[in-house]
Design an enzyme around this catalytic site. Structure first.
Site, PDB file in Angstrom:
ATOM      1  N   PHE B  39       0.843  -1.193   0.000  1.00 40.55           N
ATOM      2  CA  PHE B  39       0.000   0.000   0.000  1.00 40.55           C
ATOM      3  C   PHE B  39       0.878   1.243   0.000  1.00 40.55           C
ATOM      4  O   PHE B  39       1.726   1.427   0.888  1.00 40.55           O
ATOM      5  CB  PHE B  39      -0.919  -0.009   1.231  1.00 40.55           C
ATOM      6  CG  PHE B  39      -1.893  -1.156   1.215  1.00 40.55           C
ATOM      7  CD1 PHE B  39      -3.169  -1.008   0.692  1.00 40.55           C
ATOM      8  CD2 PHE B  39      -1.512  -2.416   1.689  1.00 40.55           C
ATOM      9  CE1 PHE B  39      -4.065  -2.074   0.653  1.00 40.55           C
ATOM     10  CE2 PHE B  39      -2.401  -3.489   1.655  1.00 40.55           C
ATOM     11  CZ  PHE B  39      -3.673  -3.325   1.134  1.00 40.55           C
ATOM     12  N   VAL B  77       2.348  -1.760   4.455  1.00 36.09           N
ATOM     13  CA  VAL B  77       2.079  -0.337   4.294  1.00 36.09           C
ATOM     14  C   VAL B  77       3.423   0.385   4.250  1.00 36.09           C
ATOM     15  O   VAL B  77       4.269   0.187   5.121  1.00 36.09           O
ATOM     16  CB  VAL B  77       1.254   0.164   5.505  1.00 36.09           C
ATOM     17  CG1 VAL B  77       1.008   1.656   5.414  1.00 36.09           C
ATOM     18  CG2 VAL B  77      -0.059  -0.599   5.608  1.00 36.09           C
ATOM     19  N   CYS B  78       3.621   1.227   3.253  1.00 37.92           N
ATOM     20  CA  CYS B  78       4.898   1.949   3.140  1.00 37.92           C
ATOM     21  C   CYS B  78       5.082   2.906   4.308  1.00 37.92           C
ATOM     22  O   CYS B  78       4.208   3.733   4.590  1.00 37.92           O
ATOM     23  CB  CYS B  78       4.943   2.739   1.840  1.00 37.92           C
ATOM     24  SG  CYS B  78       6.311   3.910   1.799  1.00 37.92           S
ATOM     25  N   VAL B  79       6.214   2.819   4.969  1.00 35.61           N
ATOM     26  CA  VAL B  79       6.433   3.625   6.175  1.00 35.61           C
ATOM     27  C   VAL B  79       6.453   5.125   5.882  1.00 35.61           C
ATOM     28  O   VAL B  79       5.834   5.906   6.609  1.00 35.61           O
ATOM     29  CB  VAL B  79       7.711   3.166   6.930  1.00 35.61           C
ATOM     30  CG1 VAL B  79       8.965   3.296   6.083  1.00 35.61           C
ATOM     31  CG2 VAL B  79       7.883   3.944   8.221  1.00 35.61           C
ATOM     32  N   ALA B  82       3.041   6.247   5.105  1.00 35.74           N
ATOM     33  CA  ALA B  82       2.218   6.134   6.301  1.00 35.74           C
ATOM     34  C   ALA B  82       2.493   7.282   7.267  1.00 35.74           C
ATOM     35  O   ALA B  82       1.577   7.850   7.859  1.00 35.74           O
ATOM     36  CB  ALA B  82       2.476   4.795   6.990  1.00 35.74           C
TER      37      ALA B  82
END
Lengths: 97, 130, 120
Positions: B39, B77-79, B82
């Protein structure tokens, strides 16, 4: 390769960019399915490209938009399983976001 | 065949996460493997458990969590994306001095390298966005 | 590690949306993973490369410096659509970095050769 278009042709010119790439398969999903409508602005362009490209449209997106009975000849309606097969059968896929 | 999926838009505003979800289900139904669902961009908003849609609407977030649990999927989820958008797990809460977390079950926060790895390890990577 | 051919397909203008910026972050990571990375700029994506961005007024980080840094990551394959430039009244001289200007058909052929296409 497989080209996936999810934009209405009346909104963004993704179809022109795809057709310029040469040949392959084109799957219309989401608002992209509006390009499949018989008598629409893209009909001649799509018909003219059918020698080089195979055209598909996602059935559920056609149905959701009330246009499943308006699809022009030569465009194949596919379900999600067909969508998966198209991705599997083509070495690469490009989503024209 | 091994598939990965990139989801680039958040839930509800765009159809992309719905399409990605239905596609993921169809991939599994056909007997293929899903290596990872990544994501990115506003797609990270698929991972907040604080979402409360009306009762007669689909719960896109719970749907992802359930699909992940039932099929042992890796939802990443991409940090960086995010952090920009306020998707937080315990580690991120401590690291950035926040007072809450909101990451939904079945998701994990990690680096963009996970997307590249998905591209390397998978036979197909399909992008859903706007 | 396996090396695959990754092409990042950029079709969106900068600043109006975040896609172009976050695409660049993917490019740098892919390069760090020592993948065979190329960038294609089609349609409004060519605006990302236009010289002379001054983003002080909109308080958003500018692109221009980052293009220069790509070379440090060995990312040198930047393909720009000839048609997209022409339609927008631009030429290669208007761009901030050296690129290879190709027809859409030739970029299409390059796309066919890739293992992974990431679109932004």
């Amino acid at each position: 390769m497989l080209h996936i278009i999810n934009k209405s042709p009346y909104d963004r010119p993704a179809l022109d960019s795809v057709l310029a790439t040469g040949e392959g398969a084109i799957l219309l999903i989401e608002d992209g399915v509006y390009a499949a409508v018989k008598g629409g602005a893209e009909e001649n362009k799509i018909k003219g490209a059918m020698g080089k490209f195979k055209f598909y449209a996602l059935t559920v997106d056609l149905e959701a938009r009330g246009i499943a009975d308006r699809v022009m000849d030569g465009i194949t309606a596919v379900d999600y399983a067909g969508f998966v097969d198209l991705v599997a059968d083509n070495k690469t896929c490009q989503s024209w976001l | 065949m091994k598939f990965s999926i990139l989801v680039s838009e958040g839930p509800y505003t765009h159809q992309s996460s719905d399409t990605a979800y239905q596609f993921a289900k169809a991939v599994l139904a056909k007997g293929h493997e899903i290596f990872r669902i990544f994501f990115y961009h506003d797609g990270v908003n698929n991972a907040t458990r604080l979402t409360t849609p009306p009762q007669d609407d689909r719960n896109i977030i719970n749907r992802w969590s359930k699909l992940a649990e039932e099929n042992n999927l890796d939802l990443v989820v991409c940090v960086a994306a995010a952090q920009r958008r306020g998707i937080v797990d315990d580690g991120e809460m401590k690291r950035n001095g926040k007072d809450a977390t909101n990451l939904a079950p079945g998701f994990r926060i990690s680096g963009l390298g996970q997307l590249i790895e998905a591209g390397i390890q998978s036979d197909r990577l399909v992008v859903f966005g706007d | 590690m396996t090396t695959k051919k990754f092409m990042m397909v950029n079709r969106k203008a900068p600043y109006g949306t975040i896609y172009a910026w976050e695409a660049l972050e993917v490019v740098l990571i892919a390069a760090a993973f020592e993948q065979d990375v190329s960038l294609a700029f089609l349609d409004d994506g060519v605006f990302q490369l236009k010289k002379g961005h001054n983003t002080k007024g909109i308080e958003v980080k500018a692109f221009e410096k980052t293009w220069g840094a790509l070379e440090d990551y060995d990312v040198t394959k930047l393909y720009v659509s000839q048609e997209a430039l022409a339609e927008r009244g631009l030429t290669a001289d208007d761009l901030a970095v050296p690129v290879e200007v190709l027809s859409r058909a030739d970029i299409g052929k390059l796309m066919e050769e890739q293992d992974v296409l990431l679109s932004f």
